[in-house]
Design a protein around this motif. Structure first.
Motif, mmCIF file in Angstrom:
data_model
loop_
_atom_site.group_PDB
_atom_site.id
_atom_site.type_symbol
_atom_site.label_atom_id
_atom_site.label_comp_id
_atom_site.label_asym_id
_atom_site.label_seq_id
_atom_site.Cartn_x
_atom_site.Cartn_y
_atom_site.Cartn_z
ATOM 1 N N ALA A 185 3.807 17.185 -4.872
ATOM 2 C CA ALA A 185 4.436 17.493 -6.159
ATOM 3 C C ALA A 185 5.441 16.399 -6.470
ATOM 4 C CB ALA A 185 5.126 18.849 -6.098
ATOM 5 N N ARG A 186 5.238 15.701 -7.568
ATOM 6 C CA ARG A 186 6.109 14.589 -7.918
ATOM 7 C C ARG A 186 6.662 14.782 -9.314
ATOM 8 N NH1 ARG A 186 1.602 10.471 -5.783
ATOM 9 N NH2 ARG A 186 1.943 10.852 -3.594
ATOM 10 N N PRO A 187 7.904 14.401 -9.521
ATOM 11 C CA PRO A 187 8.457 14.467 -10.876
ATOM 12 C C PRO A 187 7.658 13.561 -11.808
ATOM 13 C CG PRO A 187 10.185 14.077 -9.255
ATOM 14 C CD PRO A 187 8.868 13.940 -8.542
ATOM 15 N N PRO A 188 7.615 13.884 -13.094
ATOM 16 C CA PRO A 188 6.896 13.036 -14.037
ATOM 17 C C PRO A 188 7.371 11.585 -13.958
ATOM 18 C CG PRO A 188 7.654 15.039 -15.111
ATOM 19 C CD PRO A 188 8.265 15.011 -13.735
ATOM 20 N N GLY A 189 6.438 10.661 -13.930
ATOM 21 C CA GLY A 189 6.767 9.244 -13.887
ATOM 22 C C GLY A 189 7.035 8.698 -12.500
ATOM 23 N N GLN A 190 7.078 9.557 -11.498
ATOM 24 C CA GLN A 190 7.322 9.093 -10.130
ATOM 25 C C GLN A 190 5.994 9.044 -9.404
ATOM 26 O OE1 GLN A 190 10.608 10.785 -7.921
ATOM 27 N NE2 GLN A 190 9.336 10.878 -6.103
ATOM 28 N N ARG A 191 5.554 7.833 -9.031
ATOM 29 C CA ARG A 191 4.248 7.673 -8.424
ATOM 30 C C ARG A 191 4.251 7.895 -6.920
ATOM 31 N NH1 ARG A 191 4.864 3.637 -12.057
ATOM 32 N NH2 ARG A 191 5.346 2.112 -10.468
ATOM 33 N N GLN A 192 5.377 7.730 -6.275
ATOM 34 C CA GLN A 192 5.413 7.847 -4.823
ATOM 35 C C GLN A 192 6.412 8.919 -4.420
ATOM 36 O OE1 GLN A 192 5.337 4.259 -2.765
ATOM 37 N NE2 GLN A 192 5.709 5.140 -0.787
ATOM 38 N N GLU B 178 5.493 -2.468 -8.344
ATOM 39 C CA GLU B 178 5.122 -1.305 -9.162
ATOM 40 C C GLU B 178 3.673 -1.331 -9.627
ATOM 41 O OE1 GLU B 178 7.965 -0.280 -12.139
ATOM 42 O OE2 GLU B 178 9.599 -0.205 -10.679
ATOM 43 N N PRO B 179 3.152 -2.453 -10.169
ATOM 44 C CA PRO B 179 1.730 -2.451 -10.552
ATOM 45 C C PRO B 179 0.790 -2.290 -9.353
ATOM 46 C CG PRO B 179 2.870 -4.313 -11.553
ATOM 47 C CD PRO B 179 3.820 -3.672 -10.605
ATOM 48 N N ILE B 180 1.145 -2.891 -8.235
ATOM 49 C CA ILE B 180 0.309 -2.758 -7.037
ATOM 50 C C ILE B 180 0.327 -1.314 -6.549
ATOM 51 C CG2 ILE B 180 0.089 -3.411 -4.600
ATOM 52 C CD1 ILE B 180 1.029 -6.219 -5.462
ATOM 53 N N GLU B 181 1.501 -0.709 -6.521
ATOM 54 C CA GLU B 181 1.629 0.687 -6.110
ATOM 55 C C GLU B 181 0.781 1.582 -7.017
ATOM 56 O OE1 GLU B 181 5.147 3.826 -6.606
ATOM 57 O OE2 GLU B 181 5.677 2.102 -5.369
ATOM 58 N N HIS B 182 0.840 1.332 -8.300
ATOM 59 C CA HIS B 182 0.068 2.116 -9.261
ATOM 60 C C HIS B 182 -1.432 1.991 -8.980
ATOM 61 C CE1 HIS B 182 -0.974 4.137 -12.947
ATOM 62 N NE2 HIS B 182 -1.749 3.109 -13.291
ATOM 63 N N LEU B 183 -1.909 0.785 -8.730
ATOM 64 C CA LEU B 183 -3.325 0.578 -8.432
ATOM 65 C C LEU B 183 -3.752 1.299 -7.151
ATOM 66 C CD1 LEU B 183 -3.777 -3.205 -9.308
ATOM 67 C CD2 LEU B 183 -4.816 -1.252 -10.483
ATOM 68 N N LEU B 184 -2.909 1.250 -6.141
ATOM 69 C CA LEU B 184 -3.244 1.874 -4.860
ATOM 70 C C LEU B 184 -3.277 3.398 -4.953
ATOM 71 C CD1 LEU B 184 -1.187 -0.375 -2.425
ATOM 72 C CD2 LEU B 184 -3.677 -0.305 -2.673
ATOM 73 N N GLN B 185 -2.468 3.965 -5.837
ATOM 74 C CA GLN B 185 -2.349 5.415 -5.898
ATOM 75 C C GLN B 185 -3.034 6.042 -7.103
ATOM 76 O OE1 GLN B 185 1.607 6.817 -5.244
ATOM 77 N NE2 GLN B 185 2.025 5.288 -3.684
#
Length: 82
Positions: free
Chosen positions: A66-73, A7-14
């Motif tokens: 378009a992503r739901p709130p809180g959904q990064r991917q 999750e932290p890595i995904e957040h950094l990448l996106q």
């Protein structure tokens, strides 16, 4: 452990990612032949139906980005695993 790290890595990448522009139906129509065999194999391996990836959509990709709130991917309309 895997999810806690992912999750932290995904957040950094996106974090600076822009919403993807949807493909037009003409663009999708030209790309589908390149991916049809892979989509068929994916269906066989997973036992899930992905035939909608081979058909036109009313809003051809209109929900891309378009992503739901809180959904990064993007999950392509599939519910979150959990």
């Amino acid at each position: 452990m895997g999810r806690a790290l992912a999750e932290p890595i995904e957040h950094l990448l996106q974090r600076r990612g822009v919403s993807r522009r949807p493909l037009t139906w003409d663009q999708r129509r030209r790309l589908i032949p390149y991916f049809a065999a892979d989509i068929e194999l994916l269906q066989q391996v997973t036992g899930e139906d992905f035939s909608d990836w081979l058909r036109p959509r009313d809003r051809s990709g209109g929900l891309v980005g378009a992503r739901p709130p809180g959904q990064r991917q993007s999950r392509n309309g599939r519910p979150p695993r959990g």
